[in-house]
Write a protein that holds these residues in place. Sequence first.
Motif, short mmCIF file in Angstrom:
data_model
loop_
_atom_site.label_atom_id
_atom_site.label_comp_id
_atom_site.label_asym_id
_atom_site.label_seq_id
_atom_site.Cartn_x
_atom_site.Cartn_y
_atom_site.Cartn_z
N ALA A 24 -6.82 33.55 1.63
CA ALA A 24 -7.03 32.81 0.38
C ALA A 24 -7.03 33.78 -0.78
N PHE A 25 -6.32 33.41 -1.83
CA PHE A 25 -6.38 34.15 -3.10
C PHE A 25 -7.24 33.32 -4.03
N ILE A 26 -8.33 33.88 -4.47
CA ILE A 26 -9.23 33.21 -5.41
C ILE A 26 -9.08 33.95 -6.73
N CYS A 27 -8.41 33.29 -7.66
CA CYS A 27 -7.99 33.94 -8.90
C CYS A 27 -8.71 33.32 -10.08
N THR A 28 -9.22 34.15 -10.95
CA THR A 28 -9.90 33.70 -12.17
C THR A 28 -9.11 34.17 -13.38
N ASP A 29 -8.75 33.22 -14.25
CA ASP A 29 -7.99 33.58 -15.45
C ASP A 29 -8.85 34.37 -16.42
N PRO A 69 -4.40 24.89 -9.23
CA PRO A 69 -5.30 25.51 -10.20
C PRO A 69 -6.74 25.01 -10.08
N PHE A 70 -7.67 25.88 -10.45
CA PHE A 70 -9.03 25.45 -10.73
C PHE A 70 -9.02 24.90 -12.16
N LEU A 71 -9.92 23.97 -12.44
CA LEU A 71 -9.98 23.36 -13.76
C LEU A 71 -11.32 23.60 -14.41
N ASP A 72 -11.31 23.78 -15.73
CA ASP A 72 -12.57 23.94 -16.46
C ASP A 72 -13.16 22.57 -16.81
N ALA A 73 -14.25 22.55 -17.56
CA ALA A 73 -14.94 21.31 -17.90
C ALA A 73 -14.07 20.36 -18.71
N ASP A 74 -13.05 20.90 -19.39
CA ASP A 74 -12.13 20.09 -20.18
C ASP A 74 -10.89 19.67 -19.40
N GLY A 75 -10.85 20.04 -18.11
CA GLY A 75 -9.71 19.69 -17.27
C GLY A 75 -8.51 20.61 -17.44
N PRO A 87 -6.50 24.27 -16.75
CA PRO A 87 -6.47 25.31 -15.72
C PRO A 87 -7.21 26.56 -16.17
N CYS A 88 -7.97 27.14 -15.23
CA CYS A 88 -8.74 28.35 -15.54
C CYS A 88 -8.73 29.35 -14.38
N GLY A 89 -7.91 29.10 -13.39
CA GLY A 89 -7.82 29.97 -12.22
C GLY A 89 -6.92 29.33 -11.19
N SER A 90 -6.80 29.95 -10.05
CA SER A 90 -5.93 29.44 -9.00
C SER A 90 -6.54 29.68 -7.62
N LEU A 91 -6.21 28.76 -6.72
CA LEU A 91 -6.47 28.94 -5.29
C LEU A 91 -5.12 28.88 -4.59
N VAL A 92 -4.80 29.94 -3.88
CA VAL A 92 -3.54 30.00 -3.13
C VAL A 92 -3.91 30.43 -1.71
N ILE A 93 -3.37 29.72 -0.73
CA ILE A 93 -3.59 30.09 0.67
C ILE A 93 -2.23 30.34 1.29
N VAL A 94 -2.10 31.53 1.89
CA VAL A 94 -0.83 31.94 2.49
C VAL A 94 -1.04 32.40 3.93
N LYS A 95 0.05 32.41 4.66
CA LYS A 95 0.07 32.98 6.00
C LYS A 95 0.69 34.36 5.90
N ALA A 96 0.00 35.37 6.43
CA ALA A 96 0.50 36.75 6.39
C ALA A 96 0.01 37.48 7.63
N ASP A 97 0.69 38.56 7.96
CA ASP A 97 0.34 39.34 9.16
C ASP A 97 -0.89 40.20 8.98
N SER A 98 -1.20 40.57 7.73
CA SER A 98 -2.34 41.45 7.48
C SER A 98 -2.85 41.23 6.07
N ILE A 99 -4.04 41.75 5.79
CA ILE A 99 -4.57 41.63 4.44
C ILE A 99 -3.70 42.43 3.45
N GLU A 100 -3.10 43.50 3.92
CA GLU A 100 -2.20 44.28 3.05
C GLU A 100 -0.96 43.47 2.68
N ALA A 101 -0.42 42.74 3.65
CA ALA A 101 0.74 41.89 3.37
C ALA A 101 0.35 40.75 2.42
N ALA A 102 -0.84 40.20 2.62
CA ALA A 102 -1.33 39.14 1.73
C ALA A 102 -1.53 39.68 0.32
#
Length: 97
Positions: A4-9, A42-48, A50-65
């Motif tokens: 999972a990539f948990i990204c904050t703008d 995207p994650f959404l703020d109180a006003d709806g 976008p303020c970040g992202s959630l991305v889930i990927v399949k990868a062989d290692s954390i380095e590849a992710a």
Amino acid sequence: MLFAFICTDKPGHLNVRMETRPAHVEHLNKLNAEGTLKIAGPFLDADGKPCGSLVIVKADSIEAAQAIADADPYTKAGLFETVEVKPYNWVFNNPEA
């Protein structure tokens, strides 16, 4: 393995997100066609807005992710304040389970 990539703008960077969105969506479409992308949105703020992202990927290692996260146009454009890459176990409603 899934990651999972948990990204904050960065504050005040909605314009960067919107300007970079076409390239970001193209990037995700490519990952999806390859079977790498599992979930994204995207994650959404109180006003709806976008303020970040959630991305889930399949990868062989954390380095590849991490390399996948680093290749995202949003990352390259400097949109994110933080990006966490974490191993993820999809337990409920996983269509591949």
